[in-house]
Design an enzyme around this catalytic site. Sequence first.
Site, mmCIF file in Angstrom:
data_model
loop_
_atom_site.group_PDB
_atom_site.id
_atom_site.type_symbol
_atom_site.label_atom_id
_atom_site.label_comp_id
_atom_site.label_asym_id
_atom_site.label_seq_id
_atom_site.Cartn_x
_atom_site.Cartn_y
_atom_site.Cartn_z
ATOM 1 N N TYR A 153 -2.319 -0.151 10.447
ATOM 2 C CA TYR A 153 -2.500 -0.624 8.978
ATOM 3 C C TYR A 153 -1.243 -0.499 8.221
ATOM 4 O O TYR A 153 -0.647 -1.347 7.470
ATOM 5 C CB TYR A 153 -3.564 0.002 8.241
ATOM 6 C CG TYR A 153 -3.919 -0.265 6.744
ATOM 7 C CD1 TYR A 153 -4.372 -1.542 6.436
ATOM 8 C CD2 TYR A 153 -3.590 0.663 5.863
ATOM 9 C CE1 TYR A 153 -4.643 -1.878 4.915
ATOM 10 C CE2 TYR A 153 -3.787 0.345 4.431
ATOM 11 C CZ TYR A 153 -4.352 -0.718 4.284
ATOM 12 O OH TYR A 153 -4.231 -0.918 2.729
ATOM 13 N N SER A 160 0.789 -1.231 -0.094
ATOM 14 C CA SER A 160 -0.152 -0.051 0.105
ATOM 15 C C SER A 160 0.785 1.396 -0.063
ATOM 16 O O SER A 160 2.009 1.331 0.698
ATOM 17 C CB SER A 160 -0.753 -0.002 1.310
ATOM 18 O OG SER A 160 -1.702 1.459 1.242
HETATM 19 P P1 NDP Z 1 -11.555 -5.442 -0.989
HETATM 20 O O1 NDP Z 1 -12.233 -5.294 0.428
HETATM 21 O O2 NDP Z 1 -12.413 -5.268 -2.133
HETATM 22 O O3 NDP Z 1 -10.967 -6.769 -0.984
HETATM 23 C C1 NDP Z 1 -10.264 -7.301 -0.018
HETATM 24 C C2 NDP Z 1 -10.361 -9.039 -0.268
HETATM 25 O O4 NDP Z 1 -9.553 -9.670 1.037
HETATM 26 C C3 NDP Z 1 -11.506 -9.458 -0.267
HETATM 27 O O5 NDP Z 1 -11.947 -10.543 -1.129
HETATM 28 C C4 NDP Z 1 -11.615 -10.306 1.143
HETATM 29 O O6 NDP Z 1 -12.870 -11.315 0.772
HETATM 30 C C5 NDP Z 1 -10.476 -10.688 1.347
HETATM 31 N N1 NDP Z 1 -10.430 -10.931 3.031
HETATM 32 C C6 NDP Z 1 -10.432 -10.365 4.035
HETATM 33 N N2 NDP Z 1 -10.073 -10.888 4.982
HETATM 34 C C7 NDP Z 1 -9.976 -12.111 4.700
HETATM 35 C C8 NDP Z 1 -9.230 -13.245 5.389
HETATM 36 N N3 NDP Z 1 -9.128 -13.344 6.770
HETATM 37 N N4 NDP Z 1 -8.964 -14.456 4.623
HETATM 38 C C9 NDP Z 1 -9.174 -14.484 3.072
HETATM 39 N N5 NDP Z 1 -9.482 -13.251 2.541
HETATM 40 C C10 NDP Z 1 -9.713 -12.252 3.161
HETATM 41 O O7 NDP Z 1 -10.394 -4.403 -0.952
HETATM 42 P P2 NDP Z 1 -9.022 -4.225 -2.111
HETATM 43 O O8 NDP Z 1 -9.520 -4.926 -3.307
HETATM 44 O O9 NDP Z 1 -8.830 -2.977 -1.994
HETATM 45 O O10 NDP Z 1 -8.006 -4.788 -1.306
HETATM 46 C C11 NDP Z 1 -7.059 -5.695 -1.668
HETATM 47 C C12 NDP Z 1 -5.689 -5.592 -1.100
HETATM 48 O O11 NDP Z 1 -5.305 -4.341 -1.494
HETATM 49 C C13 NDP Z 1 -5.744 -5.495 0.613
HETATM 50 O O12 NDP Z 1 -4.573 -5.990 1.077
HETATM 51 C C14 NDP Z 1 -5.643 -3.739 0.678
HETATM 52 O O13 NDP Z 1 -4.929 -3.468 2.054
HETATM 53 C C15 NDP Z 1 -4.608 -3.359 -0.340
HETATM 54 N N6 NDP Z 1 -4.891 -1.905 -0.931
HETATM 55 C C16 NDP Z 1 -6.045 -1.481 -1.149
HETATM 56 C C17 NDP Z 1 -6.191 -0.222 -1.381
HETATM 57 C C18 NDP Z 1 -7.436 0.593 -1.880
HETATM 58 O O14 NDP Z 1 -7.306 1.833 -1.918
HETATM 59 N N7 NDP Z 1 -8.539 -0.193 -2.134
HETATM 60 C C19 NDP Z 1 -5.059 0.746 -1.385
HETATM 61 C C20 NDP Z 1 -3.814 -0.043 -0.784
HETATM 62 C C21 NDP Z 1 -3.540 -1.283 -0.494
HETATM 63 P P3 NDP Z 1 -13.770 -12.082 1.956
HETATM 64 O O15 NDP Z 1 -14.380 -11.015 2.684
HETATM 65 O O16 NDP Z 1 -14.625 -12.782 1.126
HETATM 66 O O17 NDP Z 1 -12.569 -13.059 2.915
#
Ligand code: NDP
Length: 244
Positions: free
Chosen positions: A154, A141
């Site tokens: 975070y 991130s």
């Molecule tokens: P989303 O919330 O759309 O996606 C997050 C994903 O992580 C979901 O598929 C969720 O699925 C999964 N997840 C959460 N907890 C668990 C768990 N315990 N086990 C397995 N899967 C899990 O957000 P993003 O797509 O934005 O996030 C993806 C990555 O990108 C993250 O690491 C985030 O920190 C990073 N990021 C995002 C930014 C943004 O602006 N959006 C900026 C910088 C980094 P489910 O709930 O079905 O398990």
Amino acid sequence: MEIKGKIVVITGASSGIGEAAARMLAGLGAKVVLGARRPERLESIAAGIVKDGGEAVFAVTDVKRREDLSNLVKLAVEQYGRVDVIINNAGIARLSRIDELDIEAWEEMIDINLKGVLYGIAAVVPEFKKQGYGQVINIISTSGIKIVPLQGVYAGTKNAVRTISEAFRQESKGAYRITGISPGMIRTELTEGITDPAMRSAMQEHVSAVAISADAIASAVVFAIGQPSDVEVGDIVVRPAAQD
Ligand code: NDP
């Protein structure tokens, strides 16, 4: 771009960046193995990929559970014979001031964003050793680069992943390829996990003003995977042009 036929395991594939990467990679001929906690989402994404002529399988995976990640990688090997890439993407952002002492949120972020990545690495390394190659892509991130209030824990988990990725890269000396991708503000469901309602709506307003599509990160994933085997893409930062 060498994408066709690659076996790619993706955590957090049920929405946002993970889903976008799965769809883009599968569209280019990769075989994707999807993990997350919500089965109905995974099922519908996998079915959509197959309907479009691609290949995808999924397994309910909680990255807090090491055995779930082992099973996800096992599924890739059983189904497709090997694993070429893991994208450690699952993550949550439960943001708050440190002096609010939301310790349960700290622990959850450490378990998912940091330990979940280590468990992903632990699940693929035995396969990579057998194969003699493999690629790890960790989704980090920009919040680990530009430190701002409310994102301390975070960003701490993300910077820990950055450090681990670099050490792993140096240790692997070309045996494995390690890539860190740091997204800026991306339009996804991530902010829905912010527990404080005022902070959630402030964050969502801010994000909707500048955020870009998850496809921007999926394209960076494709770039990193698609390089020849002797080319490693180390760190990529992809953020909205309008982001501070
Ligand atoms: P989303 O919330 O759309 O996606 C997050 C994903 O992580 C979901 O598929 C969720 O699925 C999964 N997840 C959460 N907890 C668990 C768990 N315990 N086990 C397995 N899967 C899990 O957000 P993003 O797509 O934005 O996030 C993806 C990555 O990108 C993250 O690491 C985030 O920190 C990073 N990021 C995002 C930014 C943004 O602006 N959006 C900026 C910088 C980094 P489910 O709930 O079905 O398990």
